[in-house]
Design an enzyme around this catalytic site. Structure first.
Site, PDB file in Angstrom:
ATOM      1  N   CYS A  55      42.393  30.974  35.810  1.00  0.00           N
ATOM      2  CA  CYS A  55      42.083  32.190  36.563  1.00  0.00           C
ATOM      3  C   CYS A  55      40.654  32.574  36.207  1.00  0.00           C
ATOM      4  CB  CYS A  55      43.050  33.326  36.226  1.00  0.00           C
ATOM      5  SG  CYS A  55      42.653  34.871  37.071  1.00  0.00           S
ATOM      6  N   CYS A  90      39.444  36.035  43.998  1.00  0.00           N
ATOM      7  CA  CYS A  90      39.973  34.909  43.225  1.00  0.00           C
ATOM      8  C   CYS A  90      38.787  34.088  42.751  1.00  0.00           C
ATOM      9  CB  CYS A  90      40.917  34.061  44.079  1.00  0.00           C
ATOM     10  SG  CYS A  90      41.535  32.579  43.239  1.00  0.00           S
TER      11      CYS A  90
END
Length: 276
Positions: free
Chosen positions: A75, A219
């Site tokens: 992430c 993201c």
């Protein structure tokens, strides 16, 4: 079980961050789902867990759990928040922080202006390493999603991404195509689905439907994957601004075999404590 946590976000991609070095905390899948609920819990896209290093050559181990309780490999927005968190909490005073993840290692550099640059590693395009079912590596793959035929790029940034070029992200069918791509049979571990509009060779707009979380405000690894695919397909130059619903990231990549770098903000929102 009683523990302290921080709420943080990277361009609106929000996280619950927990120090599991000085606290003894265990997160079951059910507990993560309950904490992630935005009505009855803390509410977050991902849970970030700070652990003592597994590897003596790193400073920390970095774990990521989606809102559905599944553990994932990477992430990018979370990595920036991770770097800010360990400095804010006095776990390190370093500006360059080495972490291990489920799939490798990362270097997180805290800049003077408070932004964080993350060495995201070398993008991986080999289908079996993404993983993605394909006979051979291609710059573009033809895929069916519902009644649509899509022309996609596929890449791993430590986690799998599929990227589709669209004319306008505002009208892209993210809500319908995102879930279809996320669970597509050609991605055995599911996939993050990016929808990229090329503004010019140094600027893209992007929306991402994340596996296990749905569409998010931003993201980081998705931005990296989109730029890598765009450069591989000859659409972009090596320095690209990525405009996401939550804000902008800066991505730099010199091409195949080279590491990719992402720079952006990491914001601390509040601290809290829970008994559960």
């Amino acid at each position: 079980m009683h523990f302290h946590f921080s709420k943080m976000h990277g361009l609106g991609n929000d996280f619950m961050v927990v120090d599991c070095i000085t606290q003894n905390v265990f997160f079951s899948q059910d507990l993560i789902r309950r904490l992630a609920d935005r009505h009855t819990g803390v509410g977050f896209d991902q849970l970030l867990v700070v652990e003592a290093p597994y590897d003596p050559e790193t400073d920390f181990h970095y774990r990521i759990f989606n809102a559905d309780g599944s553990e994932v490999e990477q992430c990018g927005n979370g990595a920036r928040c991770f770097a800010r968190f360990v400095r804010l909490k006095g776990l390190t005073n370093r500006y360059s922080i080495s972490v291990s993840t489920k799939k490798g290692k990362m270097i997180l550099d805290v800049e003077d202006d408070g932004e964080v640059t993350v060495n995201m590693g070398v993008p991986e395009f080999e289908p079996n390493k993404i993983p993605f079912k394909a006979k051979q590596k291609e710059k573009t793959y033809i895929m069916r999603a519902g009644d649509k035929t899509l022309f996609c790029g596929a890449v791993s940034m430590g986690n799998p991404h599929v990227v589709t070029v669209v004319d306008d992200v505002d009208t892209a069918e993210v809500e319908t195509l995102g879930p279809l791509l996320e669970s597509h049979e050609r991605f055995p571990e599911r996939v993050n689905a990016g929808f990229m509009q090329v503004v010019n060779r140094n600027h893209i707009r992007l929306r991402v439907y994340e596996r296990g979380a749905g569409e998010t405000q931003a993201c980081g690894s998705g931005a990296c994957g989109a730029v890598a695919v765009g450069i591989l397909q000859g659409l972009l130059d090596e320095n690209v601004k990525v405009s996401l619903p939550g804000g902008d990231l800066r991505i730099s990549w010199q091409g195949p075999g080279k590491p990719l770098f992402m720079t952006g903000p990491a914001t601390h929102v509040f601290d809290g404590q829970l008994s559960c």
